[in-house]
Design a protein around this motif. Structure first.
Motif, mmCIF file in Angstrom:
data_model
loop_
_atom_site.group_PDB
_atom_site.id
_atom_site.type_symbol
_atom_site.label_atom_id
_atom_site.label_comp_id
_atom_site.label_asym_id
_atom_site.label_seq_id
_atom_site.Cartn_x
_atom_site.Cartn_y
_atom_site.Cartn_z
ATOM 1 N N VAL A 122 106.242 81.240 -43.617
ATOM 2 C CA VAL A 122 105.574 82.263 -44.419
ATOM 3 C C VAL A 122 105.054 83.348 -43.475
ATOM 4 N N THR A 123 105.154 84.604 -43.885
ATOM 5 C CA THR A 123 104.486 85.689 -43.154
ATOM 6 C C THR A 123 103.296 86.158 -43.980
ATOM 7 N N LEU A 124 102.204 86.507 -43.297
ATOM 8 C CA LEU A 124 100.942 86.794 -43.970
ATOM 9 C C LEU A 124 100.235 87.948 -43.277
ATOM 10 N N GLY A 163 95.300 94.700 -40.486
ATOM 11 C CA GLY A 163 96.197 95.079 -39.398
ATOM 12 C C GLY A 163 96.666 93.911 -38.564
ATOM 13 N N ARG A 164 96.351 92.686 -38.986
ATOM 14 C CA ARG A 164 96.765 91.489 -38.251
ATOM 15 C C ARG A 164 97.893 90.784 -39.000
ATOM 16 N N LEU A 165 98.926 90.401 -38.244
ATOM 17 C CA LEU A 165 100.079 89.704 -38.812
ATOM 18 C C LEU A 165 100.049 88.240 -38.397
ATOM 19 N N GLU A 225 100.284 75.894 -40.646
ATOM 20 C CA GLU A 225 99.783 76.069 -39.295
ATOM 21 C C GLU A 225 100.178 77.447 -38.760
ATOM 22 N N ILE A 226 99.254 78.122 -38.080
ATOM 23 C CA ILE A 226 99.536 79.436 -37.497
ATOM 24 C C ILE A 226 100.419 79.267 -36.262
ATOM 25 N N MET A 227 101.597 79.899 -36.279
ATOM 26 C CA MET A 227 102.515 79.868 -35.141
ATOM 27 C C MET A 227 102.433 81.165 -34.324
ATOM 28 N N PHE A 228 101.966 82.227 -34.977
ATOM 29 C CA PHE A 228 101.838 83.532 -34.308
ATOM 30 C C PHE A 228 100.800 84.339 -35.058
ATOM 31 N N ASN A 229 99.935 85.038 -34.329
ATOM 32 C CA ASN A 229 99.066 86.022 -34.965
ATOM 33 C C ASN A 229 98.692 87.079 -33.931
ATOM 34 N N GLU A 230 98.765 88.333 -34.371
ATOM 35 C CA GLU A 230 98.521 89.438 -33.444
ATOM 36 C C GLU A 230 98.083 90.673 -34.216
ATOM 37 N N GLU A 231 97.205 91.453 -33.603
ATOM 38 C CA GLU A 231 96.768 92.721 -34.174
ATOM 39 C C GLU A 231 97.858 93.754 -33.922
#
Length: 554
Positions: free
Chosen positions: A98-100, A105-107, A124-130
């Motif tokens: 899932v993309t969220l 401004g954070r993905l 579970e979060i696999m990637f998150n970045e501003e």
């Protein structure tokens, strides 16, 4: 018969437009945002985000019953702390990803496990970045190549354009972001590619191809890729200069021959020019540079064709037609660099040949079996806007347009995911009907397949001035739309009649009838979300979720 039931739910995290979000594009992108998300991999499961930043899931347990709202994930950030936030958005990338976006401004890229299996489902979060200014997610795909997974997602922003003095002062930005592991040893996902397209209107439809090699956009105004660090205004100026560039050559024709005129560089001599004539081919070289080369539209008498340098420092080429009387629509096949010049006599001859198709009278023969269209009989909902949208495909490697289709009067209506492994389908109005099209990126010669028709839906929906959301069942059994408040309209496909029915005017028996139904919600809250599955409609308001069981029996 319709079955309608509603459930109370925690309040939806609705974000209303601010005073500085006053344009039509802000309304299209954010004011008309669909807060209800259907998991196309597991159709009887819908999601929304509440005011506490929780992703709430509701699943059909029995035929007409929903389970209790279930929290599957909570955003780590406090949404209310950001003043310029947008609505949080979610897209179901695959059956396990899932993309969220939190709207600030954070993905986030989230691994969910098999969502249809409660035992293995774990978000579970696999990637998150501003990623800068706030955005919403409009599409995403999952790519698996050599056992390495990557996620490609499409983000939409509306940004301020300070130099735009004539327009709204805003432009639309689409950012194509690809996230992957750089090598097998690394477990961390990172951004490996970011490309930005800019345009002046919110796209009706935008989707990445399943193989990640291209992008398709339906929009009123065109989009172009912008290089990193390049200003939108500079990019638009470059495009405009290309469009208004002077033609490379001019040509005209008679029934017997063609004349091509080329402006020569200063101080050009006869020795600088090489012209080669072949029966169906021409090659022109100026000062050792290829000027024009290609296959001619039709055959010429190459031995009688000539060229000469005129006093006005121009090259004039005379081509003698083999097939006298044949009108050439182009000089060199596929070449768009020249301009055809027609004289007044040719224009008059063309008008005379088309005269039989027109009349000075509005309806010269009203007793004809198939009378022409009478503009006085058109209703307001038959009238299209003069502006038309276009469908464009962009190549993911070159970032250039490969296909452009002008949709003309074929008004865009809605999109729907029929097969989650394919691109979303889009529905266009064709005359009074609505036709559903499935894009196929793998078929270069047949990229859009007509898969379903909703008879008269194009005409009927035009009369619904308060419509907010539009959808259809993935199996095409019905289409539905809802207004801003209360009412939902359902349009079924034609089905056989159980009783005998006759057409009064023609006296013939009617074999099939397409039923229309209306459902009215028992609430005065605005409708914020709308999703259709093969058997059910889900309607989201501020504090309620309604389920409409669409009875498929005749």
């Amino acid at each position: 018969m319709l079955y309608l039931q509603g459930w109370s739910i925690p309040a939806v995290a609705e974000v209303k437009l601010r005073d500085d979000q006053y344009t039509l594009e802000h309304m299209h992108a954010f004011g008309m945002y669909n807060y209800l998300h259907c998991d196309s991999w597991y159709q009887d499961s819908v999601y929304y985000i509440d005011t506490l930043g929780r992703i709430m899931n509701l699943t059909v347990m029995l035929d007409t019953a929903l389970g209790k709202p279930r929290e599957v994930f909570r955003l780590p950030t406090d949404l209310t702390a950001c003043d310029n936030r947008l609505c949080a958005s979610i897209h179901f990338t695959s059956s396990t990803w899932v993309t969220l976006s939190d709207g600030t401004g954070r993905l986030y890229v989230i691994g969910t496990g098999e969502r249809g299996n409660s035992a293995s489902e774990k978000w579970e979060i696999m990637f998150n970045e501003e990623l800068g200014d706030p955005f919403i997610i409009i599409h995403s795909i999952s790519l698996l190549n050599a056992e390495e997974r990557s996620i490609a997602t499409l983000l939409l922003r509306i940004e301020k354009e300070e130099l735009d003095m004539k327009g709204s002062g805003f432009y639309v930005s689409l950012e194509w972001v690809t996230i992957s592991k750089k090598n097998k040893d690394k477990k961390k996902y990172e951004i490996i590619k970011r490309d930005i397209l800019c345009g002046k209107s919110v796209p009706h439809y935008a989707a990445i191809e399943p193989d990640g090699n291209g992008l398709m956009i339906v929009s009123y105004k065109s989009f172009t890729f912008v290089q990193a660090g390049q200003d939108l205004e500079e990019n638009m100026d470059e495009d405009m200069s290309e469009k208004i560039k002077e033609p490379l050559y001019y040509w005209q024709q008679t029934e017997d021959d063609l004349t091509v005129t080329i402006r020569l560089p200063e101080d050009s001599t006869k020795e600088d020019i090489q012209v080669q004539f072949l029966p169906d081919h021409i090659n022109i070289v100026l000062k050792d540079h290829q000027f024009l080369e290609g296959k001619l539209y039709s055959s010429i008498d190459h031995e009688s064709s000539t060229w000469i340098i005129k006093e006005s420092n121009s090259l004039e080429i005379s081509l003698i037609k083999k097939n006298e009387g044949l009108t050439w629509p182009e000089l060199v096949v596929g070449d768009k660099q020249g301009e055809l010049i027609r004289d007044s006599a040719q224009c008059a001859a063309i008008a005379e040949r088309l005269m039989h198709l027109t009349s000075e009278e509005l309806n010269p023969n009203p007793d004809k079996e198939k009378p022409p269209c009478n503009a006085q009989e058109l209703e307001e909902c038959d009238i299209f806007f003069e502006e038309s949208s276009s469908l464009c495909r962009f190549d993911g490697s070159t970032l250039k347009t490969t296909h452009v289709v002008n949709l003309g009067s074929n008004q865009y209506l809605f999109s729907v995911i029929v097969d989650p492994k394919e691109m979303p389908c889009f529905c266009l109005r064709h005359d009074v009907d609505a036709l559903l099209w499935q894009p196929h990126s793998s078929k270069q010669d047949d990229m859009w397949e007509h898969i379903a028709t909703f008879n008269a839906l194009g005409y009927v929906q035009a009369s619904k001035r308060d419509k907010k959301f539009f959808a259809c069942a993935p199996n095409y059994s019905y289409a539905a739309l809802c207004e801003c408040l209360r009412r939902v309209f359902i349009y079924r496909q034609p089905a056989p009649m159980s009783t005998v029915l006759y057409n009064r005017k023609e006296g013939r028996q009617v074999g099939q009838v397409a039923k229309q139904q209306v459902a009215s919600l028992e609430t005065n809250d605005p409708i914020l979300g709308f999703q259709a599955t093969n058997e059910r409609l889900f309607v989201l308001t501020t504090r309620n979720l309604f389920l409409i069981k669409v009875n498929t029996e005749n």
